[in-house]
Design a protein around this motif. Structure first.
Motif, short mmCIF file in Angstrom:
data_model
loop_
_atom_site.label_atom_id
_atom_site.label_comp_id
_atom_site.label_asym_id
_atom_site.label_seq_id
_atom_site.Cartn_x
_atom_site.Cartn_y
_atom_site.Cartn_z
N PHE A 1 -17.30 -46.47 45.78
CA PHE A 1 -18.88 -46.39 46.64
C PHE A 1 -18.96 -46.92 47.45
O PHE A 1 -20.16 -46.82 48.17
N ALA A 2 -17.98 -48.41 47.90
CA ALA A 2 -17.77 -48.75 49.05
C ALA A 2 -18.26 -48.06 49.81
O ALA A 2 -19.65 -48.71 50.96
N ALA A 3 -17.93 -47.28 50.18
CA ALA A 3 -18.19 -45.82 51.64
C ALA A 3 -19.48 -46.06 51.53
O ALA A 3 -20.03 -45.37 52.98
N GLY B 1 -24.17 -51.69 40.57
CA GLY B 1 -23.52 -51.40 39.67
C GLY B 1 -22.48 -51.76 39.54
O GLY B 1 -21.78 -52.16 38.21
N ALA B 2 -21.57 -52.18 40.36
CA ALA B 2 -19.83 -52.24 40.53
C ALA B 2 -19.56 -53.54 40.21
O ALA B 2 -18.40 -53.80 39.25
N ASP B 3 -20.51 -54.53 40.74
CA ASP B 3 -20.15 -55.99 40.73
C ASP B 3 -21.01 -55.84 39.22
O ASP B 3 -20.29 -56.98 38.65
N PRO C 1 -23.42 -54.11 36.65
CA PRO C 1 -23.08 -53.83 35.66
C PRO C 1 -24.86 -53.71 34.87
O PRO C 1 -25.55 -52.51 34.91
N GLU C 2 -24.96 -54.89 34.35
CA GLU C 2 -26.66 -55.16 33.80
C GLU C 2 -27.42 -54.11 35.01
O GLU C 2 -28.38 -53.64 34.69
N MET C 3 -27.22 -54.27 36.37
CA MET C 3 -28.42 -54.23 36.91
C MET C 3 -27.89 -52.23 37.19
O MET C 3 -30.27 -51.81 36.63
N ALA C 4 -27.01 -52.35 36.91
CA ALA C 4 -27.48 -50.60 37.16
C ALA C 4 -27.32 -50.17 36.07
O ALA C 4 -28.27 -48.87 35.84
N ALA C 5 -27.43 -50.49 34.75
CA ALA C 5 -27.94 -50.24 32.86
C ALA C 5 -29.49 -50.56 33.14
O ALA C 5 -30.21 -49.35 32.90
N ARG C 6 -30.17 -51.25 33.49
CA ARG C 6 -32.00 -51.44 33.70
C ARG C 6 -31.91 -49.82 34.85
O ARG C 6 -33.39 -49.81 34.44
N PHE C 7 -31.54 -50.15 35.88
CA PHE C 7 -32.07 -49.67 36.40
C PHE C 7 -32.23 -47.86 36.23
O PHE C 7 -33.66 -46.86 36.46
N ARG C 8 -31.37 -47.43 35.46
CA ARG C 8 -30.88 -45.37 34.60
C ARG C 8 -32.50 -46.19 34.03
O ARG C 8 -32.88 -45.23 33.32
N ALA C 9 -31.97 -47.00 32.64
CA ALA C 9 -33.09 -46.95 31.72
C ALA C 9 -34.47 -47.14 32.15
O ALA C 9 -35.54 -46.63 31.55
N GLU C 10 -34.64 -47.95 33.10
CA GLU C 10 -36.29 -47.55 33.51
C GLU C 10 -36.30 -46.76 34.74
O GLU C 10 -37.85 -46.50 34.33
N TYR C 11 -36.54 -46.29 35.14
CA TYR C 11 -36.34 -45.66 36.40
C TYR C 11 -36.11 -43.96 35.70
O TYR C 11 -36.33 -43.35 36.70
#
Lengths: 186, 186, 186, 186
Positions: A106-108, B112-114, B116-126
């Motif tokens: 991911f970082a890369a 998302g690595a740090d 996960p909530e934001m990653a989830a929101r990203f997927r759910a919304e967009y």
DNA sequence: ACTTAAGCGAGACGGTACGTCTCGTCTTAAC
DNA sequence: GTTAAGACGAGACGTACCGTCTCGCTTAAGT
């Protein structure tokens, strides 16, 4: 009868090891965002200057520390090309499942946005060898597709495995290989 | 005859707009790593407190500012299912080609690595809306595959397009759609 | 043959001087209320962290910067005790007339309400030495008063001079000494 | 049928009282440095704007809220002038011993450095009346000293009592009056 | 054994950004 | 017109890391 190739105190192998260990521990404990130079220095019992003397950025540091974990293994060329492709997919899935892989890959990729050089080095060192041998396996298994078609199939494989295992964190990787094999070979 | 629904000075629409504009400009100019709260505040002519009052993190800020650019359009259901799948792939490629998309999608994945909530929101919304309608198109085009197979094909499409356009930054997207169509439907 | 007494880079005397100068300039220009850490850092061309590394609060900073200006000189013991008491009063008036004195002494007293420690340090370091020697002069001049009486007379002197010169900002200090001498010695 | 002498909603006496109460409570609980406008508004259940409409600074607020506590009582003129001077000193000591006095008087003096107007108002409103009547008592008790001498004695009294009770926080005030009386009247 | 030169730890330094706080002003609807 | 609520621009707070620097001390190879 050679000249002193490097006068002065030689590099401390102990410090090098302590730093790389500290990087791995920090990555596992705090992720890439927690990988600060100060944290590494402190955990390794080393001065920051020593780190900067040998690695220019934390990216380079992470890459070298995790190198063994993120290098995708090459694919042997047996006389069963289909089995070789299978093996290529296995290598990919197995690598992506290693503890440090997710963090560093991911970082890369993310750092690649700012620092294309690092992304390039990542690909050249850790992905390219697999890619070349996997391409050869596919070429033989498909009966001589042109290079563009082979590259496309490699991107399908890498993209799909990346998506499934790292982005979606799908733990069930059992059927992934078979689905990909079925997709590619009818 | 309703009561005052919200006492106090109402939120300044001007500040909100200025902030989101500043976020977009900053993302384009300096990437996600250059998206500091101070830079946004200064560029927007706004106090940092005003930003923090409405967005908890720079991630949330980036997501909202870029929202219109990273939402993948949904797929209409016509009576030509193959054309619908083509349209789904087009939507994906077109979204990934927008100026802000690369920056924000990388950020969303890396963060998302740090978080996960934001990653989830990203997927759910967009992503999710596209995914649902694209799944329906594939289901019809393939003559009723089971859900797991359909999801797998979605991951193939997303993964491959992500790999090609964002990771490898391959500018030539012309044949990508046809190769994917050919792969999936024979 | 001693070991390194203090490892690491030594403290920068230049930074220390620049900071204390900046504190004095800022106090004179903007008073104690204008003495912000940012202002000092900026004027001294120094990072805030460097200030905090060595002084915990702006009070400590002001005290050290103004130290030379607010330390009341001690009183010599000659064989003319009356002249010594005169000298004690002179020292007090002279100290209170220095440019920084008003600003810092007010601050020390006012801050004393919140932070008794600072007030104590102020007294111990800058007032006490004078007080001890002045007490001795009074003792001899009055022919051996008991300690409570001497302390009372010190409070009369300090209180009156403080009141006149700092609170009322009475510029005419010429007769103050004589009035106090006359009051104390008939 | 009188005209509305002041159009609009009249000032809320309730808010005024709540604010002044909150100021006193805050001063006692957190000192002058804890007297923030936000704290007062919140404790009084009042909007900040309401405070600012009626008091320009927190100094004015503190002064008005604590007024009753820091006004030094005037000195009656009986036919025993010595007793009147005693009474003047008593008033001073008693005032300085009140709960809010220390906090507000320190603040008034310290703020005086930045804001001479407030210091002047403090003296004019809360000290001057006492000073005039105390001066009269001293004049009669000393048999007609000139004004400068009387003012000096007032400064001696105020300075000494301030020093003892507020700066040194000496709790024993019993002998203070007698020592001052003895000093002034032989 | 002595010199030379780089490596090393410790840690100070000038910066930048963080997220929070309070300031004094403002804008709204309710009263 | 005053109020409570609360958003706003401003700017200081004290902290965390950045990447660089300056020390005194190892540590070896070359003399």
């Amino acid at each position: 009868m050679q000249k002193n190739p490097q006068p002065g105190r030689p590099r401390s192998e102990k410090a090098r090891t302590a730093i790389l260990d500290a990087v791995r521990e920090t990555l596992l404990a705090s992720g890439y965002s927690g990988l600060t130079m100060e944290a590494v220095a402190s955990r390794a019992g080393v001065s920051k200057a020593t780190i900067y003397r040998w690695w220019p950025t934390r990216g380079a540091l992470a890459l070298e520390a995790a190198g063994g974990q993120i290098a995708i293994g090459t694919v042997p060329a047996t006389d069963d090309p289909l089995a070789d492709v299978e093996s290529a997919i296995d290598q990919l899935i197995e690598t992506f499942s290693r503890p440090l892989a997710s963090v560093v890959i991911f970082a890369a990729i993310a750092t690649g946005a700012d620092d294309p050089e690092m992304a390039a080095r990542f690909r050249a060192e850790y992905v390219y060898p697999w890619r070349v041998t996997a391409a050869e396996a596919i070429r033989r298994a498909t009966g001589g597709e042109d290079d563009e078609a082979v590259q496309f199939l490699l991107d399908v494989i890498v993209g799909t495995v990346f998506q499934r295992t790292l982005v979606l964190k799908e733990p069930n990787t059992a059927d992934l290989k078979w689905r990909l094999m079925a997709l590619i070979f009818r």
